[in-house]
Design an enzyme around this catalytic site. Structure first.
Site, short mmCIF file in Angstrom:
data_model
loop_
_atom_site.label_atom_id
_atom_site.label_comp_id
_atom_site.label_asym_id
_atom_site.label_seq_id
_atom_site.Cartn_x
_atom_site.Cartn_y
_atom_site.Cartn_z
N HIS A 158 49.70 35.63 38.75
CA HIS A 158 49.08 37.24 39.40
C HIS A 158 50.53 37.79 38.96
O HIS A 158 49.70 38.93 38.96
CB HIS A 158 48.49 36.70 40.91
CG HIS A 158 47.65 35.71 40.75
ND1 HIS A 158 46.75 34.37 41.68
CD2 HIS A 158 46.76 35.82 40.43
CE1 HIS A 158 46.23 33.64 41.44
NE2 HIS A 158 45.50 34.50 40.34
N LYS A 185 33.24 30.72 49.87
CA LYS A 185 33.55 29.69 49.35
C LYS A 185 34.70 29.41 50.28
O LYS A 185 35.44 30.18 50.87
CB LYS A 185 34.85 29.81 48.28
CG LYS A 185 34.87 29.40 47.13
CD LYS A 185 35.34 30.41 45.47
CE LYS A 185 36.57 30.39 45.21
NZ LYS A 185 36.98 31.03 43.84
N SER A 218 45.59 29.14 41.01
CA SER A 218 45.80 28.30 42.40
C SER A 218 45.35 27.27 42.87
O SER A 218 46.01 26.37 43.99
CB SER A 218 44.46 30.03 42.73
OG SER A 218 45.18 30.63 43.02
N ARG A 253 44.40 34.06 29.97
CA ARG A 253 45.10 32.77 29.94
C ARG A 253 44.91 32.23 28.64
O ARG A 253 45.81 31.71 27.93
CB ARG A 253 45.12 31.48 31.66
CG ARG A 253 45.93 32.07 32.63
CD ARG A 253 45.69 31.46 33.30
NE ARG A 253 43.66 30.48 33.87
CZ ARG A 253 43.40 31.10 34.88
NH1 ARG A 253 44.07 29.73 35.83
NH2 ARG A 253 41.93 30.33 34.86
O1 PNS Z 1 40.34 35.03 41.55
P1 PNS Z 1 38.78 34.96 40.59
O2 PNS Z 1 38.28 34.10 41.85
O3 PNS Z 1 38.75 34.36 39.28
O4 PNS Z 1 37.94 36.32 40.81
C1 PNS Z 1 36.92 36.33 41.13
C2 PNS Z 1 36.90 37.69 41.36
C3 PNS Z 1 37.01 37.90 42.84
C4 PNS Z 1 37.16 38.96 40.61
C5 PNS Z 1 34.55 38.01 41.01
O5 PNS Z 1 34.31 37.13 41.70
C6 PNS Z 1 34.73 38.96 41.76
O6 PNS Z 1 34.67 40.46 40.88
N1 PNS Z 1 33.26 38.93 42.49
C7 PNS Z 1 32.55 39.94 43.96
C8 PNS Z 1 31.44 39.76 43.04
C9 PNS Z 1 30.82 40.70 42.14
O7 PNS Z 1 31.70 41.87 42.12
N2 PNS Z 1 30.14 39.55 40.76
C10 PNS Z 1 29.70 40.69 39.59
C11 PNS Z 1 30.31 40.17 38.84
S1 PNS Z 1 29.36 38.87 37.60
#
Ligand code: PNS
Length: 160
Positions: A17, A41, A128, A90
């Site tokens: 990150h 979560k 993570s 990745r």
């Molecule tokens: O580190 P992560 O868990 O892969 O991050 C995921 C994240 C936070 C980028 C994603 O879950 C997110 O943007 N969630 C907010 C809800 C949202 O906007 N969803 C619409 C896109 S499907």
């Protein structure tokens, strides 16, 4: 002014990150590292801890802001006048999920662009979840996260 958003759970932040944060910060005027507050979560670190760990790990980067959000990322981005989302890729296995998310965000807000930075190969296996798994069994995670993160992660599992 170009404002970019690097969203994620960062539970906890890894060297992968941090590499993306450093590289993205060079591409925009302001980079908002946006931590998702996700009540669905269970996280290892509280929001305050996650903010602190990113702050400590990114002290030398001047143009970043660390913020939290809940709900839709595009709504948060609009609120912040940002139209650029940055994500790290990745491996091919990340692609499907990232592609779907980018398409959905574009559908929800047509001006929203997503760019992907290819993860440095030395961090390509980091996540993570893997850090938590290794630390939960007492393994060393020093090579994968900043020292402070390694220390705090091991502390979490001590005495379990
Ligand atoms: O580190 P992560 O868990 O892969 O991050 C995921 C994240 C936070 C980028 C994603 O879950 C997110 O943007 N969630 C907010 C809800 C949202 O906007 N969803 C619409 C896109 S499907």
């Amino acid at each position: 002014m170009q404002i970019g958003i690097y969203p994620g759970s960062f539970d906890p932040v890894t060297n992968g990150h941090i590499d993306i944060i450093k590289r993205s910060a060079k591409l925009v005027d302001v980079l908002i590292v946006a931590i998702l507050q996700n009540n669905k979560k269970t996280s290892l670190f509280t929001m305050e801890e996650r903010i602190k760990l990113i702050e400590e790990s990114c002290k030398d980067i001047e143009n970043i802001q660390i913020e939290t959000f809940s709900g839709l990322l595009v709504d948060f981005a609009k609120e912040k006048n940002a139209n650029l989302i940055i994500r790290g890729l990745r491996a091919l296995t990340d692609f499907e999920y990232e592609f779907q998310m980018a398409q959905m965000n574009k559908h929800l807000h047509n001006d929203m662009e997503t760019i992907f930075l290819v993860t440095d190969v030395k961090y390509s296996f980091l996540s993570s979840s893997a850090i938590k798994e290794v630390a939960s069994f007492g393994g060393s995670v020093c090579d994968f996260v900043p020292e402070i993160v390694a220390e705090k992660t091991l502390e979490k599992y001590k005495g379990e």
